[in-house]
Design a protein around this motif. Structure first.
Motif, mmCIF file in Angstrom:
data_model
loop_
_atom_site.group_PDB
_atom_site.id
_atom_site.type_symbol
_atom_site.label_atom_id
_atom_site.label_comp_id
_atom_site.label_asym_id
_atom_site.label_seq_id
_atom_site.Cartn_x
_atom_site.Cartn_y
_atom_site.Cartn_z
ATOM 1 N N GLN A 65 0.831 -1.203 0.000
ATOM 2 C CA GLN A 65 0.000 0.000 0.000
ATOM 3 C C GLN A 65 0.865 1.253 0.000
ATOM 4 O OE1 GLN A 65 -3.250 0.218 -0.466
ATOM 5 N NE2 GLN A 65 -3.113 2.438 -0.423
ATOM 6 N N ASN A 66 1.902 1.265 0.816
ATOM 7 C CA ASN A 66 2.814 2.405 0.876
ATOM 8 C C ASN A 66 3.494 2.621 -0.470
ATOM 9 O OD1 ASN A 66 4.354 4.491 2.274
ATOM 10 N ND2 ASN A 66 6.081 3.087 2.050
ATOM 11 N N ALA A 67 3.962 1.534 -1.081
ATOM 12 C CA ALA A 67 4.628 1.629 -2.379
ATOM 13 C C ALA A 67 3.661 2.141 -3.440
ATOM 14 C CB ALA A 67 5.195 0.264 -2.780
ATOM 15 N N LYS A 68 2.446 1.632 -3.438
ATOM 16 C CA LYS A 68 1.441 2.055 -4.409
ATOM 17 C C LYS A 68 1.141 3.545 -4.268
ATOM 18 C CE LYS A 68 -2.918 0.511 -6.328
ATOM 19 N NZ LYS A 68 -3.902 -0.573 -6.314
ATOM 20 N N GLU A 69 1.039 4.024 -3.043
ATOM 21 C CA GLU A 69 0.796 5.450 -2.802
ATOM 22 C C GLU A 69 1.970 6.296 -3.294
ATOM 23 O OE1 GLU A 69 -0.133 5.719 1.366
ATOM 24 O OE2 GLU A 69 -2.050 4.666 1.095
ATOM 25 N N ASN A 70 3.191 5.812 -3.078
ATOM 26 C CA ASN A 70 4.370 6.550 -3.544
ATOM 27 C C ASN A 70 4.450 6.582 -5.062
ATOM 28 O OD1 ASN A 70 6.201 7.579 -1.296
ATOM 29 N ND2 ASN A 70 5.666 5.543 -0.574
ATOM 30 N N VAL A 71 4.116 5.469 -5.711
ATOM 31 C CA VAL A 71 4.099 5.429 -7.174
ATOM 32 C C VAL A 71 3.061 6.409 -7.700
ATOM 33 C CG1 VAL A 71 3.527 4.000 -9.188
ATOM 34 C CG2 VAL A 71 5.008 3.090 -7.392
ATOM 35 N N GLN A 72 1.890 6.414 -7.097
ATOM 36 C CA GLN A 72 0.826 7.336 -7.509
ATOM 37 C C GLN A 72 1.266 8.785 -7.341
ATOM 38 O OE1 GLN A 72 -2.090 6.521 -8.982
ATOM 39 N NE2 GLN A 72 -2.470 8.679 -9.258
ATOM 40 N N ALA A 73 1.927 9.088 -6.230
ATOM 41 C CA ALA A 73 2.410 10.453 -5.991
ATOM 42 C C ALA A 73 3.432 10.876 -7.044
ATOM 43 C CB ALA A 73 2.996 10.561 -4.582
ATOM 44 N N LEU A 74 4.322 9.967 -7.412
ATOM 45 C CA LEU A 74 5.293 10.261 -8.465
ATOM 46 C C LEU A 74 4.603 10.517 -9.797
ATOM 47 C CD1 LEU A 74 8.215 7.776 -7.731
ATOM 48 C CD2 LEU A 74 8.389 10.269 -7.857
ATOM 49 N N CYS A 75 3.629 9.685 -10.121
ATOM 50 C CA CYS A 75 2.899 9.855 -11.384
ATOM 51 C C CYS A 75 2.149 11.187 -11.410
ATOM 52 C CB CYS A 75 1.929 8.695 -11.600
ATOM 53 S SG CYS A 75 2.752 7.137 -11.976
ATOM 54 N N GLU A 76 1.602 11.585 -10.284
ATOM 55 C CA GLU A 76 0.897 12.865 -10.223
ATOM 56 C C GLU A 76 1.867 14.041 -10.302
ATOM 57 O OE1 GLU A 76 -1.574 12.732 -6.737
ATOM 58 O OE2 GLU A 76 -2.853 11.166 -7.597
ATOM 59 N N ALA A 77 3.043 13.891 -9.690
ATOM 60 C CA ALA A 77 4.051 14.961 -9.718
ATOM 61 C C ALA A 77 4.694 15.109 -11.094
ATOM 62 C CB ALA A 77 5.124 14.694 -8.662
ATOM 63 N N PHE A 78 4.720 14.007 -11.856
ATOM 64 C CA PHE A 78 5.327 14.001 -13.181
ATOM 65 C C PHE A 78 4.326 13.421 -14.184
ATOM 66 C CE2 PHE A 78 8.783 13.899 -10.169
ATOM 67 C CZ PHE A 78 9.675 14.819 -10.681
ATOM 68 N N PRO A 79 3.292 14.200 -14.517
ATOM 69 C CA PRO A 79 2.251 13.672 -15.413
ATOM 70 C C PRO A 79 2.792 13.321 -16.786
ATOM 71 C CG PRO A 79 1.963 16.028 -15.067
ATOM 72 C CD PRO A 79 3.063 15.586 -14.160
ATOM 73 N N LEU A 80 2.174 12.328 -17.383
ATOM 74 C CA LEU A 80 2.579 11.864 -18.707
ATOM 75 C C LEU A 80 2.405 12.959 -19.751
ATOM 76 C CD1 LEU A 80 3.669 9.517 -20.315
ATOM 77 C CD2 LEU A 80 1.351 8.643 -20.526
ATOM 78 N N TYR A 81 1.267 13.639 -19.691
ATOM 79 C CA TYR A 81 0.982 14.725 -20.617
ATOM 80 C C TYR A 81 0.874 16.004 -19.804
ATOM 81 C CZ TYR A 81 -0.026 10.834 -23.675
ATOM 82 O OH TYR A 81 0.071 9.677 -24.404
ATOM 83 N N GLN A 82 1.973 16.741 -19.709
ATOM 84 C CA GLN A 82 2.065 17.877 -18.806
ATOM 85 C C GLN A 82 1.233 19.081 -19.248
ATOM 86 O OE1 GLN A 82 6.200 18.619 -18.055
ATOM 87 N NE2 GLN A 82 6.579 16.491 -17.552
ATOM 88 N N ASN A 83 0.901 19.184 -20.511
ATOM 89 C CA ASN A 83 0.196 20.372 -21.000
ATOM 90 C C ASN A 83 -1.298 20.148 -21.205
ATOM 91 O OD1 ASN A 83 2.615 21.799 -21.072
ATOM 92 N ND2 ASN A 83 3.107 21.020 -23.084
#
Length: 90
Positions: A65-83
């Motif tokens: 659960q902790n790892a999944k939350e951290n992965v999600q946070a990274l994905c939100e901080a670095f979105p695939l399509y930033q614009n």
């Protein structure tokens, strides 16, 4: 294990492995996909730590659960399509 927390990995053979080439002994991580998102060595170290944690503690729901939350946070901080606004995505 990795897929369950949101990390994609490909099974690959390892150079100089004694196993048959049809036996995949390793995994391949797509760092170009991460750098395209703007991630740097700092984030790569975080991801490596998450991978190590989940592999060293299989079946530990709190670690997962902790790892999944951290992965999600990274994905939100670095979105695939930033614009693109979230409202623009159908």
């Amino acid at each position: 294990l990795l897929e369950d927390i949101g990390i994609t990995a490909n099974k690959n053979s390892i150079p100089f492995d004694k196993q048959n080439s049809f036996v995949t002994s390793g995994i391949r991580q797509g760092t170009p996909a991460l750098t395209t998102r703007g991630m740097t060595a700092t984030e790569m170290e975080m991801i490596a730590t998450l991978i190590a944690e989940i592999i060293m503690h299989p079946g530990d729901k709190q670690v997962a659960q902790n790892a999944k939350e951290n992965v999600q946070a990274l994905c939100e901080a670095f979105p695939l399509y930033q614009n693109i606004d979230k409202g623009d995505i159908g």
